[in-house]
Design a protein around this motif. Structure first.
Motif, PDB file in Angstrom:
ATOM      1  N   ASP A  37      -2.018  -1.742   0.278  1.00 38.81           N
ATOM      2  CA  ASP A  37      -2.135  -2.772  -0.743  1.00 38.81           C
ATOM      3  C   ASP A  37      -3.557  -2.933  -1.265  1.00 38.81           C
ATOM      4  O   ASP A  37      -3.768  -3.211  -2.448  1.00 38.81           O
ATOM      5  CB  ASP A  37      -1.640  -4.114  -0.191  1.00 38.81           C
ATOM      6  CG  ASP A  37      -0.151  -4.080   0.134  1.00 38.81           C
ATOM      7  OD1 ASP A  37       0.541  -3.194  -0.399  1.00 38.81           O
ATOM      8  OD2 ASP A  37       0.306  -4.932   0.916  1.00 38.81           O
ATOM      9  N   GLN A  38      -4.533  -2.760  -0.381  1.00 32.32           N
ATOM     10  CA  GLN A  38      -5.925  -2.898  -0.821  1.00 32.32           C
ATOM     11  C   GLN A  38      -6.259  -1.924  -1.938  1.00 32.32           C
ATOM     12  O   GLN A  38      -6.901  -2.278  -2.932  1.00 32.32           O
ATOM     13  CB  GLN A  38      -6.870  -2.672   0.351  1.00 32.32           C
ATOM     14  CG  GLN A  38      -7.159  -3.924   1.177  1.00 32.32           C
ATOM     15  CD  GLN A  38      -8.344  -3.700   2.091  1.00 32.32           C
ATOM     16  OE1 GLN A  38      -8.444  -2.661   2.751  1.00 32.32           O
ATOM     17  NE2 GLN A  38      -9.258  -4.647   2.138  1.00 32.32           N
ATOM     18  N   ILE A  39      -5.824  -0.673  -1.787  1.00 33.99           N
ATOM     19  CA  ILE A  39      -6.109   0.353  -2.794  1.00 33.99           C
ATOM     20  C   ILE A  39      -5.326   0.069  -4.069  1.00 33.99           C
ATOM     21  O   ILE A  39      -5.876   0.102  -5.174  1.00 33.99           O
ATOM     22  CB  ILE A  39      -5.770   1.753  -2.245  1.00 33.99           C
ATOM     23  CG1 ILE A  39      -6.707   2.109  -1.085  1.00 33.99           C
ATOM     24  CG2 ILE A  39      -5.871   2.805  -3.347  1.00 33.99           C
ATOM     25  CD1 ILE A  39      -6.376   3.421  -0.397  1.00 33.99           C
ATOM     26  N   VAL A  40      -4.026  -0.218  -3.901  1.00 34.24           N
ATOM     27  CA  VAL A  40      -3.168  -0.431  -5.071  1.00 34.24           C
ATOM     28  C   VAL A  40      -3.645  -1.620  -5.891  1.00 34.24           C
ATOM     29  O   VAL A  40      -3.771  -1.536  -7.124  1.00 34.24           O
ATOM     30  CB  VAL A  40      -1.696  -0.627  -4.639  1.00 34.24           C
ATOM     31  CG1 VAL A  40      -0.828  -0.993  -5.846  1.00 34.24           C
ATOM     32  CG2 VAL A  40      -1.169   0.626  -3.961  1.00 34.24           C
ATOM     33  N   GLU A  41      -3.902  -2.740  -5.239  1.00 31.28           N
ATOM     34  CA  GLU A  41      -4.260  -3.958  -5.955  1.00 31.28           C
ATOM     35  C   GLU A  41      -5.624  -3.857  -6.633  1.00 31.28           C
ATOM     36  O   GLU A  41      -5.864  -4.492  -7.664  1.00 31.28           O
ATOM     37  CB  GLU A  41      -4.237  -5.149  -4.999  1.00 31.28           C
ATOM     38  CG  GLU A  41      -2.815  -5.508  -4.555  1.00 31.28           C
ATOM     39  CD  GLU A  41      -2.789  -6.568  -3.467  1.00 31.28           C
ATOM     40  OE1 GLU A  41      -3.876  -7.087  -3.127  1.00 31.28           O
ATOM     41  OE2 GLU A  41      -1.691  -6.858  -2.965  1.00 31.28           O
ATOM     42  N   ASP A  62       2.221   5.722  -6.421  1.00 31.41           N
ATOM     43  CA  ASP A  62       3.477   5.482  -5.704  1.00 31.41           C
ATOM     44  C   ASP A  62       3.348   5.818  -4.223  1.00 31.41           C
ATOM     45  O   ASP A  62       3.954   5.161  -3.368  1.00 31.41           O
ATOM     46  CB  ASP A  62       4.606   6.285  -6.338  1.00 31.41           C
ATOM     47  CG  ASP A  62       4.983   5.764  -7.730  1.00 31.41           C
ATOM     48  OD1 ASP A  62       4.499   4.665  -8.090  1.00 31.41           O
ATOM     49  OD2 ASP A  62       5.741   6.457  -8.441  1.00 31.41           O
ATOM     50  N   SER A  63       2.553   6.841  -3.919  1.00 31.51           N
ATOM     51  CA  SER A  63       2.320   7.201  -2.525  1.00 31.51           C
ATOM     52  C   SER A  63       1.618   6.070  -1.776  1.00 31.51           C
ATOM     53  O   SER A  63       1.987   5.726  -0.647  1.00 31.51           O
ATOM     54  CB  SER A  63       1.495   8.483  -2.446  1.00 31.51           C
ATOM     55  OG  SER A  63       1.157   8.790  -1.109  1.00 31.51           O
ATOM     56  N   ARG A 104       1.959  12.626 -14.188  1.00 32.02           N
ATOM     57  CA  ARG A 104       2.645  13.016 -12.956  1.00 32.02           C
ATOM     58  C   ARG A 104       1.747  12.803 -11.747  1.00 32.02           C
ATOM     59  O   ARG A 104       2.162  12.228 -10.730  1.00 32.02           O
ATOM     60  CB  ARG A 104       3.084  14.479 -13.044  1.00 32.02           C
ATOM     61  CG  ARG A 104       3.783  14.988 -11.787  1.00 32.02           C
ATOM     62  CD  ARG A 104       4.049  16.478 -11.898  1.00 32.02           C
ATOM     63  NE  ARG A 104       4.881  16.788 -13.050  1.00 32.02           N
ATOM     64  CZ  ARG A 104       5.043  18.016 -13.528  1.00 32.02           C
ATOM     65  NH1 ARG A 104       4.418  19.034 -12.976  1.00 32.02           N
ATOM     66  NH2 ARG A 104       5.823  18.228 -14.577  1.00 32.02           N
ATOM     67  N   GLU A 105       0.506  13.247 -11.855  1.00 33.84           N
ATOM     68  CA  GLU A 105      -0.393  13.197 -10.703  1.00 33.84           C
ATOM     69  C   GLU A 105      -0.867  11.782 -10.399  1.00 33.84           C
ATOM     70  O   GLU A 105      -0.892  11.357  -9.235  1.00 33.84           O
ATOM     71  CB  GLU A 105      -1.579  14.130 -10.951  1.00 33.84           C
ATOM     72  CG  GLU A 105      -1.176  15.602 -10.919  1.00 33.84           C
ATOM     73  CD  GLU A 105      -2.113  16.493 -11.708  1.00 33.84           C
ATOM     74  OE1 GLU A 105      -2.876  15.959 -12.541  1.00 33.84           O
ATOM     75  OE2 GLU A 105      -2.084  17.718 -11.505  1.00 33.84           O
ATOM     76  N   MET A 106      -1.212  11.012 -11.439  1.00 31.79           N
ATOM     77  CA  MET A 106      -1.720   9.661 -11.199  1.00 31.79           C
ATOM     78  C   MET A 106      -0.616   8.732 -10.716  1.00 31.79           C
ATOM     79  O   MET A 106      -0.827   7.918  -9.807  1.00 31.79           O
ATOM     80  CB  MET A 106      -2.361   9.114 -12.475  1.00 31.79           C
ATOM     81  CG  MET A 106      -3.644   9.827 -12.886  1.00 31.79           C
ATOM     82  SD  MET A 106      -4.886   9.950 -11.575  1.00 31.79           S
ATOM     83  CE  MET A 106      -5.146   8.241 -11.152  1.00 31.79           C
ATOM     84  N   ILE A 107       0.569   8.836 -11.298  1.00 26.96           N
ATOM     85  CA  ILE A 107       1.669   7.963 -10.883  1.00 26.96           C
ATOM     86  C   ILE A 107       2.137   8.319  -9.475  1.00 26.96           C
ATOM     87  O   ILE A 107       2.454   7.436  -8.677  1.00 26.96           O
ATOM     88  CB  ILE A 107       2.825   8.039 -11.903  1.00 26.96           C
ATOM     89  CG1 ILE A 107       2.378   7.393 -13.228  1.00 26.96           C
ATOM     90  CG2 ILE A 107       4.076   7.340 -11.369  1.00 26.96           C
ATOM     91  CD1 ILE A 107       3.351   7.571 -14.370  1.00 26.96           C
TER      92      ILE A 107
END
Length: 335
Positions: free
Chosen positions: A200-204, A192-193, A185-188
């Protein structure tokens, strides 16, 4: 007789020492999910992945898995291979760059001197130099950082981590892989946030790769855990022999009569868990490692040598009662 009393006291002490050891952070056994995660982390690290998220619900055994994997990687790549495990259990709500770098140095055991007199930049340099020097001392030029309870990180901290990664790679030719551990729950929600905010830099860099960690999913996996426990030796209180297995010590008559093993009761153990799951309407397919180990130790405490009611060997009803004693089903995470 006094001699018998002393001997019995020694056996009870040995039982207590052994159980305490098996409850400690230094004791862990592998599961299929741990082997899969080890394979994933090793592959990510070798391929130069910047980061990944690893998640599993509470009590599933993530912390023990991390300890096992760190040991396994040190066996494979040498004790000097740099791996930092940073648990954010006491992470403050207002983190500055200075406290961020100081937190990493504290986990590394590096003295930062007069905290008020040192700047954030100086602390950052200490962190980078540590990884650069340690990684360069190995033939791999790589390092790993594992952050447990990673959902507590602020957005700014992800950028500071990227800064460490970039500096190591560009200035020192060191590859740092960062793995974020938490509950689904917390990581997803964190990922998603960042996606919604178009970070994008963080997500990728950190959230493209992922692994869902699970507990014991089959009777075969449970049997493997029991076979590993068959190999475990007691931690003795002299003059008990130190090369004695758990079955031989805790259930000596069954061992002498039939060379009993914990592996031989794998099906009964699996059925006992399924009965408790049905009783308390537990919908998860897997069994958290924490409850398996707690129930096993409860069996030793309640029915083995040193207990008030020692038994010949374990049966399904004994195991079922031990599982319920752990609170499994009555205290259960829904994550």
């Amino acid at each position: 007789m006094i001699t018998d009393s002393i001997y019995n006291d020694q056996k009870a002490t040995t039982a207590a020492i052994t159980i305490s050891y098996m409850q400690s952070a230094g004791f862990h056994i592998a599961t299929n999910s741990i082997f899969e995660l080890l394979y994933k982390i090793n592959g990510w690290m070798l391929s130069g992945v910047c980061g990944a998220m690893i998640y599993g619900r509470s009590r599933i055994g993530k912390t023990s898995a991390i300890a096992y994997i760190v040991d396994a990687l040190h066996v494979r790549y040498g004790e000097n291979f740099p791996i930092l495990v940073w648990s954010l259990t006491e992470h403050g709500s207002k983190v500055t760059d200075k406290s961020f770098y100081a937190g990493i140095l504290n986990v590394l055991g590096i003295d930062i001197g007069k905290y008020n007199r040192i700047t954030a930049l100086e602390l950052k340099i200490k962190v980078i130099n540590y990884f650069a020097i340690k990684a360069a001392e190995t033939p791999f030029n790589k390092a790993i950082m594992i952050i447990d309870e990673a959902y507590k990180l602020d957005e700014a901290e992800y950028y500071w981590l990227m800064d460490i990664y970039n500096t190591l790679r560009l200035q020192h030719q060191i590859q740092l892989s960062i793995f974020f551990v938490g509950t689904p729950r917390e990581m997803i929600c964190t990922r998603d946030s960042f996606i919604l905010q178009k970070k994008d830099q963080i997500v990728e860099r950190f959230f493209i790769n992922e692994y869902r960690f699970s507990g014991i999913k089959s009777c075969e996996e449970l049997a493997y855990c029991l076979s590993e426990l068959d190999k475990t030796k007691v931690h003795e209180a002299l003059p008990i022999d130190s090369n004695v297995g758990l079955v031989e010590f805790f259930f000596p008559y069954a061992y002498v009569d039939s060379k009993a093993t914990f592996l031989s009761i794998a099906e009964e153990y699996w059925e006992a868990f399924n009965e408790v799951k049905f009783k308390y309407a537990i919908n998860f397919d897997d069994i958290p490692m924490q409850y398996f180990m707690q129930s096993f130790l409860q069996c030793l405490i309640s029915y083995g040598t040193g207990s008030l009611n020692p038994k010949y060997f374990l049966h399904k009803n004994d195991i079922t009662l031990a599982i319920e004693e752990t609170g499994y089903g009555r205290i259960n995470s829904d994550e």
